[in-house]
Design a protein around this motif. Structure first.
Motif, mmCIF file in Angstrom:
data_model
loop_
_atom_site.group_PDB
_atom_site.id
_atom_site.type_symbol
_atom_site.label_atom_id
_atom_site.label_comp_id
_atom_site.label_asym_id
_atom_site.label_seq_id
_atom_site.Cartn_x
_atom_site.Cartn_y
_atom_site.Cartn_z
ATOM 1 N N VAL A 1 -7.489 0.181 -7.202
ATOM 2 C CA VAL A 1 -6.106 -0.199 -7.520
ATOM 3 C C VAL A 1 -6.080 -1.600 -8.129
ATOM 4 O O VAL A 1 -5.386 -1.855 -9.127
ATOM 5 C CB VAL A 1 -5.220 -0.154 -6.259
ATOM 6 C CG1 VAL A 1 -3.806 -0.629 -6.586
ATOM 7 C CG2 VAL A 1 -5.188 1.247 -5.680
ATOM 8 N N GLU B 1 -11.293 5.434 -3.944
ATOM 9 C CA GLU B 1 -9.860 5.167 -4.048
ATOM 10 C C GLU B 1 -9.257 4.621 -2.757
ATOM 11 O O GLU B 1 -8.406 3.734 -2.786
ATOM 12 C CB GLU B 1 -9.110 6.440 -4.451
ATOM 13 C CG GLU B 1 -9.157 6.745 -5.936
ATOM 14 C CD GLU B 1 -8.352 5.769 -6.773
ATOM 15 O OE1 GLU B 1 -7.529 5.025 -6.204
ATOM 16 O OE2 GLU B 1 -8.548 5.745 -7.996
ATOM 17 N N ASP B 2 -9.680 5.182 -1.605
ATOM 18 C CA ASP B 2 -9.004 4.802 -0.366
ATOM 19 C C ASP B 2 -9.393 3.417 0.133
ATOM 20 O O ASP B 2 -8.849 2.931 1.122
ATOM 21 C CB ASP B 2 -9.214 5.854 0.734
ATOM 22 C CG ASP B 2 -10.682 6.195 0.951
ATOM 23 O OD1 ASP B 2 -11.540 5.599 0.272
ATOM 24 O OD2 ASP B 2 -10.961 7.066 1.804
ATOM 25 N N CYS C 1 10.303 4.724 -3.584
ATOM 26 C CA CYS C 1 10.094 4.824 -2.141
ATOM 27 C C CYS C 1 10.806 3.689 -1.409
ATOM 28 O O CYS C 1 11.190 2.673 -2.000
ATOM 29 C CB CYS C 1 8.598 4.814 -1.811
ATOM 30 S SG CYS C 1 7.752 3.265 -2.181
ATOM 31 N N TRP D 1 0.830 -1.198 0.000
ATOM 32 C CA TRP D 1 0.000 0.000 0.000
ATOM 33 C C TRP D 1 0.872 1.259 0.000
ATOM 34 O O TRP D 1 0.535 2.257 -0.639
ATOM 35 C CB TRP D 1 -0.942 -0.017 1.193
ATOM 36 C CG TRP D 1 -1.953 1.098 1.180
ATOM 37 C CD1 TRP D 1 -2.103 2.087 2.095
ATOM 38 C CD2 TRP D 1 -2.960 1.344 0.190
ATOM 39 N NE1 TRP D 1 -3.130 2.925 1.754
ATOM 40 C CE2 TRP D 1 -3.679 2.495 0.581
ATOM 41 C CE3 TRP D 1 -3.314 0.706 -1.002
ATOM 42 C CZ2 TRP D 1 -4.731 3.024 -0.174
ATOM 43 C CZ3 TRP D 1 -4.368 1.231 -1.760
ATOM 44 C CH2 TRP D 1 -5.067 2.370 -1.338
ATOM 45 N N GLU D 2 1.996 1.205 0.697
ATOM 46 C CA GLU D 2 2.934 2.335 0.662
ATOM 47 C C GLU D 2 3.448 2.575 -0.756
ATOM 48 O O GLU D 2 3.614 3.724 -1.181
ATOM 49 C CB GLU D 2 4.116 2.070 1.599
ATOM 50 C CG GLU D 2 3.836 2.298 3.072
ATOM 51 C CD GLU D 2 5.106 2.208 3.899
ATOM 52 O OE1 GLU D 2 6.116 2.834 3.506
ATOM 53 O OE2 GLU D 2 5.089 1.493 4.917
ATOM 54 N N CYS D 3 3.703 1.498 -1.481
ATOM 55 C CA CYS D 3 4.165 1.641 -2.871
ATOM 56 C C CYS D 3 3.101 2.326 -3.723
ATOM 57 O O CYS D 3 3.424 3.137 -4.604
ATOM 58 C CB CYS D 3 4.499 0.269 -3.464
ATOM 59 S SG CYS D 3 5.943 -0.531 -2.733
ATOM 60 N N GLU D 4 1.848 2.017 -3.464
ATOM 61 C CA GLU D 4 0.760 2.652 -4.209
ATOM 62 C C GLU D 4 0.672 4.132 -3.887
ATOM 63 O O GLU D 4 0.438 4.969 -4.779
ATOM 64 C CB GLU D 4 -0.563 1.950 -3.876
ATOM 65 C CG GLU D 4 -1.796 2.615 -4.464
ATOM 66 C CD GLU D 4 -1.831 2.592 -5.985
ATOM 67 O OE1 GLU D 4 -2.490 3.478 -6.565
ATOM 68 O OE2 GLU D 4 -1.200 1.703 -6.594
ATOM 69 N N LEU D 5 0.850 4.483 -2.629
ATOM 70 C CA LEU D 5 0.735 5.877 -2.208
ATOM 71 C C LEU D 5 1.955 6.716 -2.563
ATOM 72 O O LEU D 5 1.881 7.944 -2.603
ATOM 73 C CB LEU D 5 0.501 5.945 -0.690
ATOM 74 C CG LEU D 5 -0.796 5.308 -0.166
ATOM 75 C CD1 LEU D 5 -0.847 5.406 1.351
ATOM 76 C CD2 LEU D 5 -2.018 5.968 -0.788
ATOM 77 N N ASN D 6 3.075 6.052 -2.827
ATOM 78 C CA ASN D 6 4.324 6.766 -3.112
ATOM 79 C C ASN D 6 4.949 6.265 -4.413
ATOM 80 O O ASN D 6 5.972 5.576 -4.406
ATOM 81 C CB ASN D 6 5.310 6.594 -1.953
ATOM 82 C CG ASN D 6 4.769 7.142 -0.651
ATOM 83 O OD1 ASN D 6 4.783 8.343 -0.411
ATOM 84 N ND2 ASN D 6 4.278 6.251 0.205
ATOM 85 N N GLY E 1 -8.819 0.883 -1.805
ATOM 86 C CA GLY E 1 -7.833 0.037 -2.482
ATOM 87 C C GLY E 1 -8.421 -0.796 -3.599
ATOM 88 O O GLY E 1 -7.675 -1.410 -4.378
ATOM 89 N N GLN F 1 2.860 1.969 -9.308
ATOM 90 C CA GLN F 1 3.899 1.788 -8.299
ATOM 91 C C GLN F 1 5.258 1.546 -8.941
ATOM 92 O O GLN F 1 6.295 1.724 -8.299
ATOM 93 C CB GLN F 1 3.545 0.592 -7.398
ATOM 94 C CG GLN F 1 2.088 0.520 -6.975
ATOM 95 C CD GLN F 1 1.257 -0.354 -7.925
ATOM 96 O OE1 GLN F 1 1.535 -0.440 -9.110
ATOM 97 N NE2 GLN F 1 0.235 -0.983 -7.393
#
Length: 648
Positions: free
Chosen positions: A485, A479-480, A150, A125-130, A482, A333
């Motif tokens: 995605v 979106e939030d 990231c 999820w961090e990869c998706e956000l960054n 997931g 990502q």
């Protein structure tokens, strides 16, 4: 009496129904309590308006006062250990793996499932956000072409090494079952990987090419890095094939030129239009070798395969310039870039002019990875959908208690089971080939089933994840959560490594190259699987449906030789779908015929076989493949177009 001051298409984002039954605006930056200006008044109604405004403000305050005690309207679906919750996967492994292998693999997958839940999923999820960022110049104006990823993305690379997600297939600890073990881990990893499954696909493909070449001395170091379990040594590989003039048509679309140097190495010059995992350590790429006069040979026979390191010993790009990062619908990502090769040093690793043949092993591997991703995305969406159905209340009862809702998810489940068993079959065959245990029939079957499985599961996955997103209602579109995605990242699977039509034509090529022998192997393999179910009465209707489909396919094949090229091309997609449906049906029947099969295994086989298994025979009867139909297709598409059909 008043309205939120928002455009009508955004009003729903700031207003919601409260239990009072009235639609009241939520107090927020976008929707403030109304002032007197927001209420229409007429002379003599001042007192009435004041009273109404006071009541409205009280109504606004009440929901806010209750917010600490009110429950949420919807609950987030939570899944557990993916391996333990995947009944079909565990059943398949129990049926096929030798007992000792099963014991060790089972322990590894259960442990891995826990790691996915606690460590890998949050990183994904961090990869998706960054997503990656391209920094072309430094603070002093020097061009650096730095792709910034990231920390979670870099950690994913370490985890991939630690888990042996590439190494497992090449160490062959479990002989022919090693490839299947690797595929299962990748299947579990895929939906939580934050897009890192893509560079792993290309890394696996590069390792396979090097292994197929006999791991020559010059590539031994690269092979060891690509298959390492040491995070400090592990390399990933890119796959730079697509150029400005085309994707799958590399024979006519490749313009990159390789110029031989006095020391025997080469320098590459050209523009790579679409390079996935542009932050990889090494890559394989195609180019045309220039002769002494600077001339190159066109067509596929002019293409050679090269290996190159992306960066030099100082960490700088090896005569490579990054033009820009691609702005993609999904897989955001991962860094996908346009690259200019301006004398990039490279090593020729295929025979000159035999580049296309040399990448066939890589294409097999990356297409199998595509199937893995497709099945994984289907399984992930179903896992979330079924869990949500146990929590979400609508119209007075849980979603799981609405028969139509459960029917919809059950249909998705049947499609996913067929796709999963098709995946397991091709990795089982690949394991046999890699350990020299495959018969000639196994090799022919693998050659046929890889493009069939890739094209069919890519389409299945797109349909399944969209259906799954719909099962969440409006939440599926947020979106939030997931969920979007999953949808975006899945849609690439019918495009990457060959579109449906391109691969359908590849299926026809596999027939012509084997002079029809592959179809004899296909029919024989299906018949053997059906024979296992002869003693299972509940499977008799399904067996009959598959046999009827085989009969229809055989009739189509009997006349194939007399049909023209246009006719066979028009039939290619339906023909490939037919192969996928028949073979997956046979696999589901085979699985359901096992002594310890469950009632759901039988139900899945029955339901799969209730669909149209042989669309190519049906459409042949409809005369859909006649030459005049091609003209009608163009007329339909271009009716009203100023240029007519002449630009087709």
């Amino acid at each position: 009496m008043f309205t939120c001051r928002l455009p009508w298409w955004r009003a729903s984002a700031a207003c919601k129904p409260w239990q009072s039954g009235r639609l009241l605006p939520v107090v927020s930056e976008r929707c403030q309590p109304p002032s007197g200006k927001g209420i229409n008044t007429t002379t003599g109604q001042g007192q009435q308006v004041d009273a109404q405004e006071k009541q409205v403000l009280e109504d606004l305050v009440m929901p806010l006062a209750r917010k600490e005690t009110e429950t949420l309207f919807q609950e987030q679906p939570e899944t557990g250990n993916q391996y333990l919750e995947d009944a079909l996967l565990r059943s398949y492994l129990k049926t096929h793996l030798p007992p000792k292998v099963l014991e060790e693999v089972n322990q590894d997958l259960e442990r891995f499932g826990n790691r996915l839940l606690t460590q890998i999923k949050p990183l994904g999820w961090e990869c998706e956000l960054n997503p990656p960022v391209f920094r072309q110049y430094d603070a002093w104006g020097r061009r650096v072409d730095h792709i910034v990823t990231c920390s979670a993305w870099r950690r994913m690379k370490e985890i991939a090494a630690e888990e042996g997600l590439i190494a497992e297939a090449y160490e062959r600890r479990y002989s022919n079952w090693s490839r299947l073990h690797q595929a299962v881990k990748l299947y579990l990893f895929s939906s939580s990987s934050g897009g890192f499954n893509c560079p792993l696909a290309m890394t696996d493909g590069a390792a396979k090419v090097i292994e197929s070449l006999g791991i020559p001395g010059s590539l031994k170091n690269a092979f060891d890095h690509l298959t390492s379990r040491d995070p400090k040594k592990f390399w990933t590989s890119g796959q730079w094939m697509t150029e400005r003039r085309g994707g799958s048509d590399v024979a006519n679309g490749t313009e990159t030129v390789a110029r031989k140097q006095p020391d025997g190495t080469y320098r590459l010059y050209g523009f790579k239009w679409f390079t996935s995992a542009a932050d990889s350590d090494v890559t394989l790429t195609l180019a045309r070798v220039a002769d002494a006069e600077g001339q190159v040979k066109q067509g596929s026979s002019g293409l050679s395969l090269f290996f190159l390191k992306v960066r030099d010993e100082e960490g700088k790009l090896n005569s490579i310039q990054v033009q820009r990062l691609k702005d993609k619908l999904g897989t955001r990502q991962m860094a996908t870039a346009e690259l200019w090769l301006d004398g990039a040093p490279a090593e020729l690793i295929s025979a000159e002019g035999h580049g296309v043949a040399s990448i066939s092993n890589m294409l097999n591997i990356t297409r199998i990875h595509n199937v893995i991703c497709a099945v994984a995305s289907m399984r992930r969406m179903i896992s979330l959908s079924r869990e949500y159905a146990r929590r979400r209340v609508a119209f007075g009862k849980l979603l799981k208690d609405h028969p139509l809702h459960m029917q919809t998810i059950a249909r998705m489940e049947v499609q996913t089971r067929g796709a999963f068993l098709l995946l397991m079959e091709i990795v089982r065959l690949l394991g046999l080939v890699e350990t020299n245990m495959a018969s000639e029939e196994d090799q022919l079957l693998l050659r046929l089933l890889v493009p069939v499985a890739k094209l069919y599961t890519g389409k299945q996955a797109s349909a399944a994840v969209i259906e799954g997103m719909e099962s969440f209602g409006g939440q599926g579109y947020m979106e939030d959560t997931g969920l979007p995605v999953i949808v975006r990242d899945t849609l690439v699977l019918s495009i990457w490594e060959g579109t449906t039509n391109i691969l359908s034509l590849d299926v026809l090529r596999s027939l012509s190259k084997s002079r029809g022998q592959v179809m004899a192997v296909f029919f024989s393999s299906v018949q053997k699987k059906l024979e296992l179910a002869l003693s299972t009465a509940k499977l008799e209707p399904a067996v009959k449906q598959v046999r009827d489909a085989i009969s229809g396919l055989a009739q189509f094949m009997q006349g194939a030789g007399s049909r023209g090229v246009v006719t066979m091309e028009l039939a290619a997609r339906d023909f490939s779908y037919t192969l996928a449906r028949i073979y997956a049906g046979a696999l589901l029947i085979e699985h359901a015929a096992q002594p310890d099969a469950s009632s759901t295994d039988i139900s899945a086989a029955q339901r799969w076989c209730n669909q149209e298994l042989c669309p190519v025979a049906t459409e042949l009867g409809n005369r859909s493949y006649e030459a005049e139909e091609a003209l009608a297709d163009s007329a339909l598409v271009y009716e009203g177009c100023p240029a007519g059909g002449s630009r087709l």
